[in-house]
Write a protein that holds these residues in place. Sequence first.
Motif, PDB file in Angstrom:
ATOM      1  N   GLU A  89       6.027  12.414  -7.517  1.00  0.00           N
ATOM      2  CA  GLU A  89       5.561  13.697  -6.995  1.00  0.00           C
ATOM      3  C   GLU A  89       4.652  13.501  -5.784  1.00  0.00           C
ATOM      4  N   ARG A  90       3.843  12.454  -5.818  1.00  0.00           N
ATOM      5  CA  ARG A  90       2.967  12.183  -4.663  1.00  0.00           C
ATOM      6  C   ARG A  90       3.785  11.726  -3.462  1.00  0.00           C
ATOM      7  N   ALA A  91       4.846  10.975  -3.730  1.00  0.00           N
ATOM      8  CA  ALA A  91       5.734  10.562  -2.629  1.00  0.00           C
ATOM      9  C   ALA A  91       6.337  11.796  -1.956  1.00  0.00           C
ATOM     10  N   ARG A  92       6.706  12.781  -2.758  1.00  0.00           N
ATOM     11  CA  ARG A  92       7.262  14.018  -2.198  1.00  0.00           C
ATOM     12  C   ARG A  92       6.219  14.800  -1.407  1.00  0.00           C
ATOM     13  N   GLY A 136       4.074  13.336   0.444  1.00  0.00           N
ATOM     14  CA  GLY A 136       3.852  12.647   1.711  1.00  0.00           C
ATOM     15  C   GLY A 136       3.011  11.392   1.642  1.00  0.00           C
ATOM     16  N   ILE A 137       3.028  10.692   0.492  1.00  0.00           N
ATOM     17  CA  ILE A 137       2.294   9.428   0.361  1.00  0.00           C
ATOM     18  C   ILE A 137       3.301   8.290   0.201  1.00  0.00           C
ATOM     19  N   SER A 138       3.147   7.254   1.035  1.00  0.00           N
ATOM     20  CA  SER A 138       3.970   6.041   0.933  1.00  0.00           C
ATOM     21  C   SER A 138       3.087   4.868   0.525  1.00  0.00           C
ATOM     22  N   PHE A 139       3.659   3.918  -0.210  1.00  0.00           N
ATOM     23  CA  PHE A 139       2.898   2.749  -0.669  1.00  0.00           C
ATOM     24  C   PHE A 139       3.723   1.487  -0.461  1.00  0.00           C
ATOM     25  N   ALA A 140       3.117   0.496   0.212  1.00  0.00           N
ATOM     26  CA  ALA A 140       3.764  -0.795   0.438  1.00  0.00           C
ATOM     27  C   ALA A 140       3.043  -1.857  -0.381  1.00  0.00           C
ATOM     28  N   PHE A 141       3.783  -2.547  -1.248  1.00  0.00           N
ATOM     29  CA  PHE A 141       3.189  -3.541  -2.142  1.00  0.00           C
ATOM     30  C   PHE A 141       2.860  -4.830  -1.387  1.00  0.00           C
ATOM     31  N   GLN A 142       1.969  -5.649  -2.002  1.00  0.00           N
ATOM     32  CA  GLN A 142       1.662  -6.965  -1.436  1.00  0.00           C
ATOM     33  C   GLN A 142       2.931  -7.796  -1.303  1.00  0.00           C
ATOM     34  N   GLY A 151       8.266   8.973   7.505  1.00  0.00           N
ATOM     35  CA  GLY A 151       7.420   9.870   8.290  1.00  0.00           C
ATOM     36  C   GLY A 151       6.377  10.578   7.452  1.00  0.00           C
ATOM     37  N   THR A 152       5.690   9.837   6.564  1.00  0.00           N
ATOM     38  CA  THR A 152       4.757  10.450   5.627  1.00  0.00           C
ATOM     39  C   THR A 152       3.375  10.703   6.228  1.00  0.00           C
ATOM     40  N   LYS A 153       2.616  11.583   5.569  1.00  0.00           N
ATOM     41  CA  LYS A 153       1.266  11.924   6.011  1.00  0.00           C
ATOM     42  C   LYS A 153       0.290  10.772   5.793  1.00  0.00           C
ATOM     43  N   LEU A 154       0.512   9.994   4.730  1.00  0.00           N
ATOM     44  CA  LEU A 154      -0.386   8.898   4.388  1.00  0.00           C
ATOM     45  C   LEU A 154       0.429   7.677   3.999  1.00  0.00           C
TER      46      LEU A 154
END
Length: 242
Positions: free
Chosen positions: A75-78, A80-86, A153-156
Amino acid sequence: MLELQDICFQVHEDSKEKGILKHVNLKIEDGFVAVTGPNGGGKSTMAKVIAGIIRPTSGRILLNGEDITELSITERARKGISFAFQQPVRFKGLTVLDLINLAHGEALSLNKACQYLSEVGLCAKDYINREVNASLSGGELKRIEIAMIMARGTKLSIFDEPEAGIDLWSFNNLIRVFENMREKIHGSILIISHQERILNIADQIVVLSDGEIQAQGTKEEVLPELLNTSSGACSTLLNKVI
């Protein structure tokens, strides 16, 4: 804008409650924000709390004024939050093009997909149809992951120690990629890092130690104190790699 309000995260260890994050209050405006501090200080935990990988024990998380504390990672990805792992995940059977299309949410033209690879310094024709498997180096995977985030193209966009496990050549290329990304973003980049060169291109630096924010400000305000090697407290606070 992202806002953390009185965020705590505790784990049960040796029959006791151990605080990993302790009443963290933080506002992240648009721009490039670097979070640094000693190992074990809570940096990666905070990143995972923001992304929704783990839930805080208490406190609230707001994204552009909306309370997202109870939302899942999907839901957070939708939102606009993206996360890149180590350590980026390898996907046997999927090509680089497949991943970029998945990140974007629909099929891109070949030219547009190749453009994202070019922006992270990869020769598109050499990578676009490659399988995302063990044949790719850590540095190549990191840049492909960044291309995916750009395609979203996410906000964060959150990067957890992107320098981990890559060689100097790959790291130098990553710095150039982040410099270019910083110029083009229309949102926020949050990077967890010990690297002075990454801190040097940040708009804001946040120092997190022992689960608490010890300092926050521009690089001109924070970095000189961190790099003051004559101070034992500062050298303990930042395990830097130059």
